[in-house]
Write a protein that holds these residues in place. Structure first.
Motif, PDB file in Angstrom:
ATOM      1  N   GLY A 143       0.680  -1.352  -0.174  1.00  0.00           N
ATOM      2  CA  GLY A 143      -0.102  -0.329   0.153  1.00  0.00           C
ATOM      3  C   GLY A 143       0.687   1.580   0.037  1.00  0.00           C
ATOM      4  N   SER A 144      -0.295   2.006   0.276  1.00  0.00           N
ATOM      5  CA  SER A 144       0.824   3.750   0.290  1.00  0.00           C
ATOM      6  C   SER A 144       0.708   4.299   1.031  1.00  0.00           C
ATOM      7  CB  SER A 144      -0.028   5.119  -0.804  1.00  0.00           C
ATOM      8  OG  SER A 144      -1.566   5.060  -0.186  1.00  0.00           O
ATOM      9  N   ASP A 145       0.099   4.071   2.507  1.00  0.00           N
ATOM     10  CA  ASP A 145       0.129   5.058   3.487  1.00  0.00           C
ATOM     11  C   ASP A 145       1.361   4.482   4.647  1.00  0.00           C
ATOM     12  OD1 ASP A 145      -1.566   3.825   5.886  1.00  0.00           O
ATOM     13  OD2 ASP A 145      -2.386   3.754   3.494  1.00  0.00           O
ATOM     14  N   PHE A 146       2.117   4.907   5.308  1.00  0.00           N
ATOM     15  CA  PHE A 146       2.790   4.956   7.144  1.00  0.00           C
ATOM     16  C   PHE A 146       1.799   3.095   6.938  1.00  0.00           C
ATOM     17  CE2 PHE A 146       4.018   3.809  11.050  1.00  0.00           C
ATOM     18  CZ  PHE A 146       5.499   3.633  11.351  1.00  0.00           C
ATOM     19  N   PHE A 147       0.811   3.556   8.031  1.00  0.00           N
ATOM     20  CA  PHE A 147       0.672   2.812   9.020  1.00  0.00           C
ATOM     21  C   PHE A 147      -0.405   1.133   8.513  1.00  0.00           C
ATOM     22  CE2 PHE A 147      -3.539   0.651  10.504  1.00  0.00           C
ATOM     23  CZ  PHE A 147      -2.958   0.214  12.596  1.00  0.00           C
ATOM     24  N   THR A 148      -0.717   1.588   6.685  1.00  0.00           N
ATOM     25  CA  THR A 148      -1.330   0.281   6.274  1.00  0.00           C
ATOM     26  C   THR A 148      -0.485  -0.842   5.363  1.00  0.00           C
ATOM     27  OG1 THR A 148      -2.833   1.988   5.155  1.00  0.00           O
ATOM     28  CG2 THR A 148      -2.362  -0.471   3.691  1.00  0.00           C
ATOM     29  N   ARG A 149       0.709   0.069   5.303  1.00  0.00           N
ATOM     30  CA  ARG A 149       2.393  -0.652   5.231  1.00  0.00           C
ATOM     31  C   ARG A 149       2.791  -1.248   6.231  1.00  0.00           C
ATOM     32  NH1 ARG A 149       5.261   0.642   0.343  1.00  0.00           N
ATOM     33  NH2 ARG A 149       7.725   0.354   1.387  1.00  0.00           N
ATOM     34  N   SER A 174      19.539  -4.920   5.452  1.00  0.00           N
ATOM     35  CA  SER A 174      19.919  -6.501   5.300  1.00  0.00           C
ATOM     36  C   SER A 174      18.798  -6.760   6.428  1.00  0.00           C
ATOM     37  CB  SER A 174      21.339  -7.323   5.220  1.00  0.00           C
ATOM     38  OG  SER A 174      21.638  -7.102   6.131  1.00  0.00           O
ATOM     39  N   ILE A 175      17.976  -5.984   7.397  1.00  0.00           N
ATOM     40  CA  ILE A 175      17.702  -6.540   8.472  1.00  0.00           C
ATOM     41  C   ILE A 175      15.951  -5.851   8.248  1.00  0.00           C
ATOM     42  CG2 ILE A 175      16.899  -5.705  10.510  1.00  0.00           C
ATOM     43  CD1 ILE A 175      19.812  -6.678  10.401  1.00  0.00           C
ATOM     44  N   ASP A 176      15.506  -7.498   8.182  1.00  0.00           N
ATOM     45  CA  ASP A 176      13.599  -7.408   7.749  1.00  0.00           C
ATOM     46  C   ASP A 176      12.545  -6.878   8.695  1.00  0.00           C
ATOM     47  OD1 ASP A 176      11.669  -8.147   6.685  1.00  0.00           O
ATOM     48  OD2 ASP A 176      11.580 -10.476   7.786  1.00  0.00           O
ATOM     49  N   SER A 177      12.687  -5.726   8.508  1.00  0.00           N
ATOM     50  CA  SER A 177      12.182  -4.789   9.586  1.00  0.00           C
ATOM     51  C   SER A 177      10.412  -4.439   8.766  1.00  0.00           C
ATOM     52  CB  SER A 177      13.003  -3.788   9.970  1.00  0.00           C
ATOM     53  OG  SER A 177      11.955  -2.845  10.735  1.00  0.00           O
ATOM     54  N   PRO A 178       9.068  -4.706   9.665  1.00  0.00           N
ATOM     55  CA  PRO A 178       7.956  -3.770   9.681  1.00  0.00           C
ATOM     56  C   PRO A 178       8.303  -2.274   9.198  1.00  0.00           C
ATOM     57  CG  PRO A 178       8.079  -5.652  10.857  1.00  0.00           C
ATOM     58  CD  PRO A 178       9.253  -5.546  10.526  1.00  0.00           C
ATOM     59  N   LEU A 179       8.830  -1.988  10.070  1.00  0.00           N
ATOM     60  CA  LEU A 179       8.898  -0.081  10.239  1.00  0.00           C
ATOM     61  C   LEU A 179       9.862   0.721   9.076  1.00  0.00           C
ATOM     62  CD1 LEU A 179       9.234   2.618  11.619  1.00  0.00           C
ATOM     63  CD2 LEU A 179      10.541   2.205  13.359  1.00  0.00           C
ATOM     64  N   MET A 180      10.810  -0.215   8.709  1.00  0.00           N
ATOM     65  CA  MET A 180      12.266  -0.451   7.588  1.00  0.00           C
ATOM     66  C   MET A 180      10.966  -0.083   6.184  1.00  0.00           C
ATOM     67  SD  MET A 180      14.335   1.291   8.545  1.00  0.00           S
ATOM     68  CE  MET A 180      15.036   2.194   6.665  1.00  0.00           C
ATOM     69  N   SER A 181       9.909  -1.070   6.223  1.00  0.00           N
ATOM     70  CA  SER A 181       9.426  -1.477   4.761  1.00  0.00           C
ATOM     71  C   SER A 181       8.300  -0.815   4.743  1.00  0.00           C
ATOM     72  CB  SER A 181       8.840  -2.702   5.327  1.00  0.00           C
ATOM     73  OG  SER A 181       9.743  -3.759   5.326  1.00  0.00           O
ATOM     74  N   ALA A 182       7.692   0.007   5.725  1.00  0.00           N
ATOM     75  CA  ALA A 182       6.671   0.622   6.403  1.00  0.00           C
ATOM     76  C   ALA A 182       6.803   2.647   5.406  1.00  0.00           C
ATOM     77  CB  ALA A 182       6.111   0.813   7.489  1.00  0.00           C
ATOM     78  N   LEU A 183       8.240   2.251   5.979  1.00  0.00           N
ATOM     79  CA  LEU A 183       8.630   4.039   5.525  1.00  0.00           C
ATOM     80  C   LEU A 183       9.462   3.809   3.968  1.00  0.00           C
ATOM     81  CD1 LEU A 183      11.077   4.710   8.481  1.00  0.00           C
ATOM     82  CD2 LEU A 183       9.109   5.504   7.796  1.00  0.00           C
ATOM     83  N   GLY A 184       9.249   2.646   3.264  1.00  0.00           N
ATOM     84  CA  GLY A 184      10.419   2.215   2.046  1.00  0.00           C
ATOM     85  C   GLY A 184       9.724   3.490   0.776  1.00  0.00           C
ATOM     86  N   ASN A 185       8.490   4.383   0.835  1.00  0.00           N
ATOM     87  CA  ASN A 185       8.251   4.634  -0.340  1.00  0.00           C
ATOM     88  C   ASN A 185       7.904   6.002  -0.263  1.00  0.00           C
ATOM     89  OD1 ASN A 185       5.867   4.545   1.324  1.00  0.00           O
ATOM     90  ND2 ASN A 185       4.632   4.029  -0.218  1.00  0.00           N
ATOM     91  N   THR A 186       8.236   6.462   1.154  1.00  0.00           N
ATOM     92  CA  THR A 186       8.762   8.059   1.938  1.00  0.00           C
ATOM     93  C   THR A 186       9.865   8.844   1.733  1.00  0.00           C
ATOM     94  OG1 THR A 186       9.128   7.312   3.816  1.00  0.00           O
ATOM     95  CG2 THR A 186       6.805   7.178   3.745  1.00  0.00           C
ATOM     96  N   SER A 187      10.081   9.445   1.792  1.00  0.00           N
ATOM     97  CA  SER A 187      11.640  10.451   1.270  1.00  0.00           C
ATOM     98  C   SER A 187      12.524   9.766   2.032  1.00  0.00           C
ATOM     99  CB  SER A 187      10.673  11.687   1.195  1.00  0.00           C
ATOM    100  OG  SER A 187      10.630  12.232   2.413  1.00  0.00           O
ATOM    101  N   VAL A 188      12.089  10.580   3.513  1.00  0.00           N
ATOM    102  CA  VAL A 188      12.807   9.804   4.799  1.00  0.00           C
ATOM    103  C   VAL A 188      12.921   8.101   4.214  1.00  0.00           C
ATOM    104  CG1 VAL A 188      12.797   9.381   7.054  1.00  0.00           C
ATOM    105  CG2 VAL A 188      11.414  11.205   6.271  1.00  0.00           C
ATOM    106  N   GLY A 189      12.119   7.410   4.341  1.00  0.00           N
ATOM    107  CA  GLY A 189      13.624   6.075   3.984  1.00  0.00           C
ATOM    108  C   GLY A 189      13.535   5.882   3.053  1.00  0.00           C
ATOM    109  N   GLN A 190      13.861   6.086   1.951  1.00  0.00           N
ATOM    110  CA  GLN A 190      14.132   6.287   0.493  1.00  0.00           C
ATOM    111  C   GLN A 190      15.748   6.774   1.058  1.00  0.00           C
ATOM    112  OE1 GLN A 190      12.039   8.246  -2.463  1.00  0.00           O
ATOM    113  NE2 GLN A 190      10.655   6.639  -2.638  1.00  0.00           N
ATOM    114  N   ALA A 191      16.125   8.186   1.758  1.00  0.00           N
ATOM    115  CA  ALA A 191      17.159   8.596   1.854  1.00  0.00           C
ATOM    116  C   ALA A 191      17.863   7.871   3.164  1.00  0.00           C
ATOM    117  CB  ALA A 191      17.006  10.311   2.748  1.00  0.00           C
TER     118      ALA A 191
END
Length: 541
Positions: free
Chosen positions: A49-55, A113-130
């Motif tokens: 999905g697109s928003d943080f909580f959903t992801r 290389s860490i499997d993380s729900p938090l990092m996946s949720a941030l993945g499509n944000t500018s913060v996560g990409q940075a």
């Protein structure tokens, strides 16, 4: 505390309902086209999905009932060619490589290389990409549990750990890792990393280093507290042999099967072998991979559970005595230049690993936790279901106050760096030297520990623990006795992000009562046997 357990139970229930609703198939997010990232990794973003909580929620749903994350076919190799085979997997084990300390695993570590729900949720944000571009990850877990015990006194489960208080439910640890992993697979450039790991919960009492927020434990005896058991930087230099990794800062000491932090252990509780030895060192550690099988280590630190600013620091001595004769005395005699060395061998198959270590070596004088540790760990994998872990060590401290001498007992109130007027709670124990004439003696421990592990499925591990712990002068546990301990635990993973660990353990002090007491409260132990059933849940994020 109940709110933590209710929140965890609610999350587990939500994931369980999500996983069951489609007869084991991967569920799509609301309004999205069905896809299975385990079959088509390219549709992962569509699934999340697109928003943080959903992801965030959908990542837990994605992995529910699975034993790994979806595999990215474009990801670079996670280990060097011809490197010894990976002996274990997470889940169901708490590690993949046979553990060693003081270094990010050489030859098998990639950034991000860490499997993380938090990092996946941030993945499509500018913060996560940075963060991804900088190879920085933020992740962690919440760990809560409880126990039922035949002990009743507050603190009466000790010297068992990490369930200090009997018949309670508690927040064991809430941990956040902020880290950058160095790339130790490649051999063409120098790389670097770091880790900052704050912790909050009951378990802070086991990680505390004297001089770093230690007043929580030593001046106030708080049930919950905070600490920073890891705060270090790393540099990986690939050009020397098969790689040199330098770690500097505060780090977990280099020996041991177990570790302070919950996910790195087979069982909820810890062996006495682990509980009463070196936890952390602050200094610099060098790990050199000579080749794919051999690694050597060497370090310089300020001792065990000691801080650099305590080296040479002095305090007033209200009662000069033969043991501490001057008007001032060192605040922590154990805070001094110290050395560690280790050598590790792993077979080509990866089925066997031997690790021999001397840790925290200096003059060995009685300090807050100035342990002189000599021992080894050994691992053997029989097949994909069975393996054993073995550890033995001898540790000692010198010049420990003799509790069999009335003059030394009088110094417990005043006249040593660890007297009641300086350290009213949780001070290091003295020793029972076996005579009434010496003011002090050398206190030592000999221990043997074995874990037998069986994995019936990719999400389950059953561990049997058996140990012998001989506290020869009683300095480590407070009672001069030999202990036999045995426990059986089940590590079950609902997914790579959620696990539970029920267990039952039996402790027997052979020579004197050691349980159901509390030295802080002046309550002498009155039981030789402790029977403790416990369980916890770990929710990773």
């Amino acid at each position: 505390m109940r709110k933590y357990l209710l929140a965890g139970a609610s999350l587990v229930a939500m994931m369980g309902m999500g996983g069951a609703a489609n007869a084991g198939d991967t569920l799509p997010p609301a309004g999205k086209t069905f896809c299975d990232p385990y079959k088509n990794y390219g549709c992962l973003d569509s699934y999340l999905g697109s928003d943080f909580f959903t992801r965030f929620v959908n990542y837990y749903r994605l992995e529910w009932g699975k034993d790994s994350a979806p595999s990215d076919p474009k990801a670079p190799a996670s280990r060097r060619d011809a490197w010894p085979a990976t002996p274990q997997s997470i889940p169901p084990m708490p590690f993949t490589e046979w553990p060693y300390g003081g270094a990010t695993a050489i030859g098998v570590t990639r950034p991000n290389s860490i499997d993380s729900p938090l990092m996946s949720a941030l993945g499509n944000t500018s913060v996560g990409q940075a963060m991804n571009d900088a190879h920085v990850q933020v992740y962690g877990w919440i760990n809560a549990g409880g126990n039922l015990s035949n002990n009743t006194v507050r603190g009466g489960n000790s010297p068992a750990a990490y369930d200090y208080n009997p018949n309670t439910v508690q927040l064991d640890q809430a941990v956040v890792y902020i880290e950058r992993l160095p790339d130790t697979v490649q051999k063409d450039h120098v790389d670097w990393g770091f880790r900052i790991a704050p912790i909050y919960g009951e378990n802070y009492r086991y990680t505390t280093a004297y001089g770093l927020w230690s007043n929580q434990l030593l001046q106030q005896n708080k049930n919950y507290g905070y600490d920073m058991p890891m705060a270090y930087g790393e540099v990986f230099i690939p050009y020397l042999a098969d790689g040199l990794l330098l770690r500097f800062g505060r780090y977990i000491s280099i020996p041991d099967i177990e570790a302070q932090l919950a996910p790195n252990n087979y069982m909820y509780t810890h062996s006495m072998t682990y509980t009463f030895d070196n936890y952390t060192n602050t200094g610099i550690n060098a790990s050199l991979s000579l080749n794919k099988n051999w690694m050597v280590q060497g370090s310089v630190s300020v001792g065990t559970e000691a801080m650099p600013w305590h080296v040479g620091a002095k305090i007033a001595n209200a009662n000069p005595n033969p043991l501490f004769p001057d008007s001032t005395m060192l605040k922590d005699p154990g805070a001094q230049p110290s050395f560690s060395a280790g050598v590790r061998y792993v077979t080509d198959s990866g089925n066997d690993g031997v690790y021999v270590v001397a840790n925290g070596i200096n003059n060995g004088t009685w300090g807050y936790n100035n342990l002189q540790w000599y021992g080894l760990t050994y691992y053997h994998k029989f097949n994909d279901q069975w393996h054993i872990s073995f550890e033995t060590y001898n540790e000692h401290q010198n010049n420990v106050l003799n509790l069999d001498n009335p003059a030394s007992v009088a110094l417990v109130a005043s006249g040593t760096p660890f007297s009641l007027d300086v350290m009213p709670w949780n001070a290091p124990f003295g020793a029972h030297c076996g005579n009434t004439t010496q003011l002090s003696c050398t206190a030592s421990v000999q221990t043997f520990l074995t874990y037998v592990n069986y994995s019936p499925t990719k999400l389950d591990n059953i561990s049997y623990r058996l140990e012998w712990f001989d506290d020869k002068q009683g300095q480590r546990t407070g009672v001069k006795t030999r202990y036999v301990e045995t426990g059986l635990g089940w590590q079950h993973w609902f997914s790579p992000q959620i696990e539970m660990r029920p267990e039952v353990s039996i402790y027997r002090a052979l020579d004197a009562p050691a349980f159901n007491g509390n030295s802080n409260l002046g309550i002498a132990p009155n039981k030789k046997t402790a029977v403790i059933g416990s369980a916890d849940i770990i929710i990773h994020f």
